[in-house]
Scaffold this active site. Structure first.
Site, short mmCIF file in Angstrom:
data_model
loop_
_atom_site.label_atom_id
_atom_site.label_comp_id
_atom_site.label_asym_id
_atom_site.label_seq_id
_atom_site.Cartn_x
_atom_site.Cartn_y
_atom_site.Cartn_z
N HIS A 159 -10.88 15.27 13.29
CA HIS A 159 -11.06 16.73 13.42
C HIS A 159 -12.40 17.10 14.03
O HIS A 159 -12.62 18.27 14.35
CB HIS A 159 -10.94 17.42 12.05
CG HIS A 159 -9.57 17.32 11.45
ND1 HIS A 159 -8.45 17.81 12.07
CD2 HIS A 159 -9.14 16.78 10.27
CE1 HIS A 159 -7.39 17.57 11.32
NE2 HIS A 159 -7.78 16.94 10.22
N ASP A 195 -2.03 10.57 12.02
CA ASP A 195 -2.36 11.33 10.82
C ASP A 195 -1.45 12.57 10.77
O ASP A 195 -0.98 13.05 11.79
CB ASP A 195 -3.84 11.76 10.90
CG ASP A 195 -4.34 12.43 9.64
OD1 ASP A 195 -5.02 11.75 8.84
OD2 ASP A 195 -4.07 13.64 9.43
N HIS A 197 -2.19 15.54 10.19
CA HIS A 197 -2.84 16.73 10.76
C HIS A 197 -3.18 16.48 12.23
O HIS A 197 -3.55 15.36 12.60
CB HIS A 197 -4.11 17.06 9.98
CG HIS A 197 -3.87 17.25 8.52
ND1 HIS A 197 -4.02 16.22 7.59
CD2 HIS A 197 -3.47 18.34 7.83
CE1 HIS A 197 -3.72 16.68 6.39
NE2 HIS A 197 -3.38 17.96 6.50
N ASP A 284 -1.46 10.23 5.45
CA ASP A 284 -1.13 11.44 4.70
C ASP A 284 0.24 12.00 5.09
O ASP A 284 0.63 13.08 4.64
CB ASP A 284 -2.23 12.51 4.82
CG ASP A 284 -2.74 12.70 6.23
OD1 ASP A 284 -2.18 12.10 7.17
OD2 ASP A 284 -3.72 13.46 6.40
C1 OKP Z 1 -8.12 15.80 7.07
B1 OKP Z 1 -7.35 14.68 7.74
C2 OKP Z 1 -6.15 23.71 2.41
C3 OKP Z 1 -6.55 22.28 2.52
C4 OKP Z 1 -6.78 21.89 3.95
C5 OKP Z 1 -8.11 20.33 5.20
C6 OKP Z 1 -7.30 19.12 5.42
C7 OKP Z 1 -8.07 18.11 6.20
C8 OKP Z 1 -7.27 16.88 6.52
N1 OKP Z 1 -5.27 23.95 1.34
N2 OKP Z 1 -7.85 20.98 3.98
O1 OKP Z 1 -6.54 13.87 6.88
O2 OKP Z 1 -6.61 15.05 8.90
ZN ZN Z 2 -4.79 14.36 7.82
#
Ligand code: OKP
Ligand code: ZN
Length: 343
Positions: A159, A195, A197, A284
């Site tokens: 990120h 990932d 995200h 994840d």
């Molecule tokens: C990091 B990676 C809101 C929570 C969101 C950010 C997630 C970051 C993920 N309820 N928090 O694993 O891509």
């Molecule tokens: Zn993630």
């Protein structure tokens, strides 16, 4: 397969993040890396080695110098103002406002970040530097001819943009490694981000470049963090036109659907003619993940590793997310074992 790992991450131990309107214990915790390391060791994946020290020059190949300097001094500046509680930003630049660097640390935190989930603590600088060294050491193993290597980075990196942090990420370890592979002579490098995200930081860093392909499978940003990047129509710009490919998938995606998108992603990578592959390895996507909504199961990760091996490229795995802590070792190392068995 060699794993590169440093204990220097343990001091990056955030107390809390803003989640569902509450300050809750940080999902991104030191135990994550400890459990992945334990699984590497108990499965006999291969040797574990410490990182070499590369300094900040290779980091500054993808991050702005002022941003790197800000991160280095952020904790001390914060403590001088507020005492030794974790630093969290609380205000950001919106359209219509001005992009000026504030003098005050509170303003600087907002200027250089994009969310309230990413605490800076006493050990953060040491951890982010070590994670970059871990990634760079992994890249060097690939340059030296290893078929695969595992950079057990923590904190994660995908990120992090050129000049801002967020999503638990500060230095973009995968981007730093991809750039190092280019600098060592690989003409074309692909980054595949699996990932859950979107890897907004990696995409943005390479968006105008035709020498690094970024391909990402992730939860659709209309539903999921990071919300403001990761759509299918983002294909790159200028010399990078056509060198960016996003595969947004809906909440509830299972391995069958995910796997189809992976086939498209791997076809893109093959067509690009990459000489090396960097995999942003987040797990994840697991059905038990507390912050994500995909439905992959532990054996699916072995199959992913096999599919990645079939791409036939020297491959550096860089650890990203995964918050079902009790399963993170099993899932991450399943990918590596699947790769190793099939490579
Ligand atoms: C990091 B990676 C809101 C929570 C969101 C950010 C997630 C970051 C993920 N309820 N928090 O694993 O891509
Ligand atoms: Zn993630």
């Amino acid at each position: 397969m060699i794993t590169v790992y440093s204990d220097d991450h343990v001091g990056h131990d955030g107390k809390a993040e803003l989640h569902d309107g509450k300050l809750v214990p940080s999902f991104e915790m030191p135990r994550r890396a400890a459990l992945v390391l334990a699984r590497v060791q108990e499965t006999g994946l291969g040797p574990v080695m410490p990182p070499k020290l590369f300094g900040l020059d290779p980091v500054r190949r993808v991050h702005a110098a002022d941003y790197v300097a800000f991160l280095e001094g952020a904790w001390d500046a914060w403590v001088a103002e507020h005492g030794p509680w974790d630093a969290l930003p609380f205000t950001w630049i919106a359209p219509g406002m001005r992009r000026v660097v504030p003098d005050h640390i509170d303003g600087k935190l907002g200027y250089y970040s994009f969310d309230a989930g990413t605490p800076i603590t006493a050990g953060t600088w040491r951890a982010v530097r070590a994670a970059a060294d871990v990634a760079l050491t992994g890249a060097e193993l690939i340059v030296r001819g290893e078929r695969g290597a595992f950079a057990l980075c923590r904190p994660p990196g995908h990120h992090a943009h050129r000049a801002c942090y967020g999503g638990y990420c500060f230095f973009n370890n995968a981007a730093i490694a991809a750039q190092a592979l280019r600098d060592a002579g690989a003409e074309r490098v692909a980054v595949l981000d699996i990932d859950c995200h979107h890897g907004n930081g990696t995409q943005d860093i390479f968006y105008d470049r035709g020498d690094v392909l970024f391909v990402s499978l992730h939860a659709d940003p209309v539903q999921e963090y990071p919300y403001f990047l990761g759509f299918a129509d983002e294909t790159g710009t200028g010399a990078g036109e056509g060198a960016n490919a996003n595969y947004p998938l809906p909440f509830g995606t299972d391995f069958a659907a995910w796997s189809e998108a992976l086939a498209h992603a791997l076809a893109r990578i093959a067509a690009f003619g990459a000489e090396a592959l960097v995999v942003s390895l987040g797990v994840d996507t697991f059905k038990g993940d507390p912050i994500s909504r995909f439905r992959l199961d532990s054996p699916d990760y072995t199959a992913i590793g096999e599919r990645l091996a079939a791409a036939g490229l020297p491959t550096l795995f860089v650890m990203e997310g995964g918050y079902a802590v009790e399963a993170i070792g099993l899932n991450a190392v399943n990918v590596l074992q699947g790769f190793r068995a099939a490579a």
